[in-house]
Scaffold this active site. Structure first.
Site, PDB file in Angstrom:
ATOM      1  N   LYS A 259      -0.469   4.607   4.708  1.00 30.12           N
ATOM      2  CA  LYS A 259      -1.315   3.634   5.415  1.00 30.12           C
ATOM      3  C   LYS A 259      -0.732   3.346   6.792  1.00 30.12           C
ATOM      4  O   LYS A 259       0.468   3.114   6.932  1.00 30.12           O
ATOM      5  CB  LYS A 259      -1.455   2.346   4.603  1.00 30.12           C
TER       6      LYS A 259
ATOM      7  N   HIS B  28       0.835  -1.192   0.000  1.00 32.11           N
ATOM      8  CA  HIS B  28       0.000   0.000   0.000  1.00 32.11           C
ATOM      9  C   HIS B  28       0.876   1.252   0.000  1.00 32.11           C
ATOM     10  O   HIS B  28       2.074   1.183   0.221  1.00 32.11           O
ATOM     11  CB  HIS B  28      -0.920   0.024   1.227  1.00 32.11           C
TER      12      HIS B  28
END
EC number: 1.17.1.8
Length: 268
Positions: A159, A155
């Site tokens: 995140k 990600h």
């Protein structure tokens, strides 16, 4: 269906507001932000860049919930627990795409589902939820005596939780296929001298960097061959469309805690 977006000024909040405009049967009727947010008092459409919608962003959710049919929530665990309680008071639908919830958070959400119709999933994308079904079947068919399971996810750099909610969703699917408890059979960190891989465990590897929206691969590895089941998210709107689909599905359903597998008719 009148929908409220909480966390309206964030990346997912703005994506939800834009996406609602393109889905028949859905209408934005409220937008919530935290106290002190610079977006308070502003029009939700103007914040999102799509023009005036006549919906002002507020930090007082309960009166807004009381006039709505459902809430779309990609915020934080603590906020989602609070919103679940308010959705229960208002007796409305609450769609939760928030990840990183603890067992205690989940218990509070489950309690709220006695009065609210809650759909909660680690990933609202239709493709990921189909992938979870395929992972369960593959894990069942390709047993631990031959095939090791590793889950790789990447990600964007912002995140804050790991492994991702989607990785854990896929891990739970693999564990169901093997008829084991993920909590007792997962390996989240490997560092230093670890010794050989323990048979039957489900491994997780986490990558963070750049602007990656979400890449997930479930690898089933045997001697001489590998099966790789993957999903690559290219646009946040897939999560928004899935969340709105879930809200429309849940509207009129009795209170309870549901998942995207229920929404898609894949819960066997």
């Amino acid at each position: 269906m009148g929908l409220v977006v909480v966390g309206a000024g964030g990346r997912m909040g703005q994506t939800l507001i834009r996406t609602i405009q393109s889905i028949e049967g859905a209408k934005l009727v409220g937008a919530i932000e935290r106290s002190g947010s610079p977006f308070l008092g502003k029009d939700a459409g103007e914040v999102t860049g799509i023009g005036t919608l006549g919906v002002a962003i507020t930090d007082d959710p309960l009166p807004v919930f009381a006039k709505a049919h459902g809430v779309l929530d990609f915020t934080s665990p603590a906020a989602s627990v609070e919103f679940a309680g308010l959705a229960a008071q208002a007796r409305i639908v609450h769609v939760i795409g928030t990840t990183g919830c603890s067992a205690e958070d989940d218990e509070k959400i489950r309690a709220a589902a006695r009065h609210a119709t809650i759909v909660k999933s680690g990933n609202m994308s239709l493709g990921v939820n189909l992938l979870s079904v395929l992972v369960q079947k593959a894990a069942e068919a390709l047993g631990p005596e031959d095939f090791d399971i590793e889950i790789l996810e990447m990600h964007h750099r912002h995140k804050v939780d790991a492994p991702s909610g989607t990785a854990l969703l896929l891990g739970e699917a693999a564990a169901r296929g093997r008829d084991i408890a993920l909590a007792d059979n997962s390996v989240r960190v490997r560092d230093g001298y670890t010794g050989p891989r323990e048979t039957g465990t489900i491994g997780f590897a986490t990558l963070r960097g750049g602007s990656v929206i979400g890449d997930h691969s479930v690898i089933l590895a045997d001697t001489g061959e590998r099966v790789v089941l993957s999903h690559h998210a290219e646009d946040r709107s897939i999560f928004a469309r899935g969340a709105i689909k879930a809200a429309l599905w849940a509207h009129g359903k009795k209170p309870g805690l549901y998942s995207m597998l229920d929404v898609l008719g894949l819960n066997t």
